[in-house]
Motif scaffolding. Structure first.
Motif, PDB file in Angstrom:
ATOM      1  N   PHE A  25       0.844  -1.197   0.000  1.00  0.00           N
ATOM      2  CA  PHE A  25       0.000   0.000   0.000  1.00  0.00           C
ATOM      3  C   PHE A  25       0.876   1.243   0.000  1.00  0.00           C
ATOM      4  N   THR A  26       0.306   2.352  -0.465  1.00  0.00           N
ATOM      5  CA  THR A  26       0.971   3.648  -0.450  1.00  0.00           C
ATOM      6  C   THR A  26      -0.049   4.735  -0.154  1.00  0.00           C
ATOM      7  N   ALA A  27       0.438   5.848   0.312  1.00  0.00           N
ATOM      8  CA  ALA A  27      -0.391   7.031   0.531  1.00  0.00           C
ATOM      9  C   ALA A  27       0.546   8.225   0.595  1.00  0.00           C
ATOM     10  N   ALA A  28       0.051   9.381   0.216  1.00  0.00           N
ATOM     11  CA  ALA A  28       0.838  10.603   0.321  1.00  0.00           C
ATOM     12  C   ALA A  28      -0.083  11.754   0.679  1.00  0.00           C
ATOM     13  N   VAL A  29       0.389  12.605   1.574  1.00  0.00           N
ATOM     14  CA  VAL A  29      -0.358  13.808   1.931  1.00  0.00           C
ATOM     15  C   VAL A  29       0.620  14.967   2.024  1.00  0.00           C
ATOM     16  N   GLU A  30       0.108  16.148   1.767  1.00  0.00           N
ATOM     17  CA  GLU A  30       0.888  17.361   1.968  1.00  0.00           C
ATOM     18  C   GLU A  30       0.328  18.054   3.195  1.00  0.00           C
ATOM     19  N   LEU A  31       1.244  18.419   4.106  1.00  0.00           N
ATOM     20  CA  LEU A  31       0.849  19.050   5.354  1.00  0.00           C
ATOM     21  C   LEU A  31       1.425  20.464   5.411  1.00  0.00           C
ATOM     22  N   PRO A  32       0.724  21.390   6.056  1.00  0.00           N
ATOM     23  CA  PRO A  32       1.210  22.771   6.157  1.00  0.00           C
ATOM     24  C   PRO A  32       2.174  22.956   7.331  1.00  0.00           C
ATOM     25  N   HIS A  33       3.030  21.971   7.548  1.00  0.00           N
ATOM     26  CA  HIS A  33       3.988  21.986   8.653  1.00  0.00           C
ATOM     27  C   HIS A  33       5.358  21.625   8.110  1.00  0.00           C
ATOM     28  N   THR A  34       6.395  22.002   8.830  1.00  0.00           N
ATOM     29  CA  THR A  34       7.737  21.628   8.406  1.00  0.00           C
ATOM     30  C   THR A  34       7.916  20.118   8.541  1.00  0.00           C
ATOM     31  N   ALA A  35       8.883  19.590   7.819  1.00  0.00           N
ATOM     32  CA  ALA A  35       9.197  18.166   7.946  1.00  0.00           C
ATOM     33  C   ALA A  35       9.594  17.849   9.384  1.00  0.00           C
ATOM     34  N   GLU A  36      10.282  18.758  10.043  1.00  0.00           N
ATOM     35  CA  GLU A  36      10.683  18.544  11.441  1.00  0.00           C
ATOM     36  C   GLU A  36       9.468  18.429  12.350  1.00  0.00           C
ATOM     37  N   ARG A  64       5.664  17.057   2.447  1.00  0.00           N
ATOM     38  CA  ARG A  64       4.924  15.905   1.944  1.00  0.00           C
ATOM     39  C   ARG A  64       5.343  14.710   2.801  1.00  0.00           C
ATOM     40  N   VAL A  65       4.347  13.928   3.214  1.00  0.00           N
ATOM     41  CA  VAL A  65       4.616  12.678   3.923  1.00  0.00           C
ATOM     42  C   VAL A  65       4.164  11.554   3.000  1.00  0.00           C
ATOM     43  N   GLN A  66       5.116  10.731   2.591  1.00  0.00           N
ATOM     44  CA  GLN A  66       4.855   9.587   1.723  1.00  0.00           C
ATOM     45  C   GLN A  66       4.904   8.339   2.597  1.00  0.00           C
ATOM     46  N   ALA A  67       3.808   7.597   2.627  1.00  0.00           N
ATOM     47  CA  ALA A  67       3.737   6.343   3.383  1.00  0.00           C
ATOM     48  C   ALA A  67       3.749   5.186   2.399  1.00  0.00           C
ATOM     49  N   GLU A  68       4.519   4.165   2.732  1.00  0.00           N
ATOM     50  CA  GLU A  68       4.522   2.946   1.924  1.00  0.00           C
ATOM     51  C   GLU A  68       4.718   1.771   2.862  1.00  0.00           C
ATOM     52  N   GLY A  69       4.117   0.680   2.523  1.00  0.00           N
ATOM     53  CA  GLY A  69       4.268  -0.485   3.384  1.00  0.00           C
ATOM     54  C   GLY A  69       3.644  -1.710   2.768  1.00  0.00           C
ATOM     55  N   GLU A  70       3.642  -2.757   3.586  1.00  0.00           N
ATOM     56  CA  GLU A  70       3.022  -3.998   3.145  1.00  0.00           C
ATOM     57  C   GLU A  70       2.561  -4.778   4.361  1.00  0.00           C
ATOM     58  N   VAL A  71       1.568  -5.611   4.115  1.00  0.00           N
ATOM     59  CA  VAL A  71       1.043  -6.502   5.134  1.00  0.00           C
ATOM     60  C   VAL A  71       1.139  -7.914   4.571  1.00  0.00           C
ATOM     61  N   THR A  72       1.720  -8.826   5.355  1.00  0.00           N
ATOM     62  CA  THR A  72       1.910 -10.207   4.935  1.00  0.00           C
ATOM     63  C   THR A  72       1.240 -11.128   5.944  1.00  0.00           C
ATOM     64  N   GLY A  73       0.522 -12.097   5.439  1.00  0.00           N
ATOM     65  CA  GLY A  73      -0.119 -13.069   6.318  1.00  0.00           C
ATOM     66  C   GLY A  73       0.154 -14.479   5.862  1.00  0.00           C
ATOM     67  N   THR A  74       0.287 -15.377   6.816  1.00  0.00           N
ATOM     68  CA  THR A  74       0.499 -16.790   6.506  1.00  0.00           C
ATOM     69  C   THR A  74      -0.646 -17.610   7.074  1.00  0.00           C
ATOM     70  N   GLY A  75      -0.930 -18.715   6.419  1.00  0.00           N
ATOM     71  CA  GLY A  75      -1.985 -19.617   6.883  1.00  0.00           C
ATOM     72  C   GLY A  75      -3.322 -18.922   6.964  1.00  0.00           C
ATOM     73  N   VAL A  76      -4.024 -19.143   8.080  1.00  0.00           N
ATOM     74  CA  VAL A  76      -5.352 -18.554   8.253  1.00  0.00           C
ATOM     75  C   VAL A  76      -5.300 -17.033   8.338  1.00  0.00           C
ATOM     76  N   VAL A  92      -5.701  -3.886   1.761  1.00  0.00           N
ATOM     77  CA  VAL A  92      -6.578  -3.207   0.803  1.00  0.00           C
ATOM     78  C   VAL A  92      -7.026  -1.858   1.359  1.00  0.00           C
ATOM     79  N   LEU A  93      -7.316  -1.806   2.634  1.00  0.00           N
ATOM     80  CA  LEU A  93      -7.831  -0.589   3.258  1.00  0.00           C
ATOM     81  C   LEU A  93      -6.746   0.368   3.729  1.00  0.00           C
ATOM     82  N   ALA A  94      -5.523  -0.113   3.841  1.00  0.00           N
ATOM     83  CA  ALA A  94      -4.455   0.636   4.505  1.00  0.00           C
ATOM     84  C   ALA A  94      -4.142   1.980   3.855  1.00  0.00           C
ATOM     85  N   GLY A  95      -4.011   2.045   2.557  1.00  0.00           N
ATOM     86  CA  GLY A  95      -3.631   3.293   1.898  1.00  0.00           C
ATOM     87  C   GLY A  95      -4.575   4.442   2.209  1.00  0.00           C
TER      88      GLY A  95
END
Length: 144
Positions: free
Chosen positions: A6-17, A101-113, A123-126
């Motif tokens: 999943f990925t998401a990006a938002v622009e915020l009116p704040h400094t990166a710090e 800009r805050v760029q989020a990226e990640g993944e979710v992995t599941g095994t078995g059940v 699917v919902l994470a982004g």
């Protein structure tokens, strides 16, 4: 094993710090992360590489998390595990003329059940993370 990215990006009116300082502190997460009820982290522990904590989510899941990357005001990442599910999240902070800009990226992995849980949460994470980051932006503004 099933993985959903999943990925998401938002622009915020704040400094990166400002954004980095607020977002990477697990103690702030219940305020802005919609799926989260509480965190278990020492109240006086400042965020750092290797920091570990656990959370309680709205659906009763209690993942254990650890900070895997920590470059102040630029990049932060975590890995979380719960039973047969593993998730990773990386936030990248880019300075813009009027904020960041805050760029989020990640993944979710599941095994078995847990493969179904991983896919559905991935699917919902982004969209959820984008909404949560926008909420965090509003809360940062209130604190300023």
């Amino acid at each position: 094993m099933t993985t959903r990215r999943f990925t998401a990006a938002v622009e915020l009116p704040h400094t990166a710090e400002q954004a980095f300082t607020y977002l990477v502190d697990p103690r702030n997460r219940p305020q802005w992360q919609s799926s989260l009820l509480s965190v278990d982290v020492p109240a006086d522990e400042e965020p750092h590489l290797g920091q570990a904590w656990s959370e309680l989510t709205a659906v009763g899941v209690r993942p254990h998390l650890v900070v895997t990357e920590f470059v102040p005001f630029r990049t932060w990442a975590e890995r979380g595990t719960w039973r047969g599910v593993e998730a990773s999240l990386r936030l990248r902070f880019t300075a813009l003329g009027s904020g960041c800009r805050v760029q989020a990226e990640g993944e979710v992995t599941g095994t078995g059940v847990y493969a179904v849980a991983a896919v559905s949460s991935g699917v919902l994470a982004g969209r959820a993370i984008a909404a949560d980051l926008r909420k965090a932006g509003r809360l940062i503004a209130e604190r300023a």
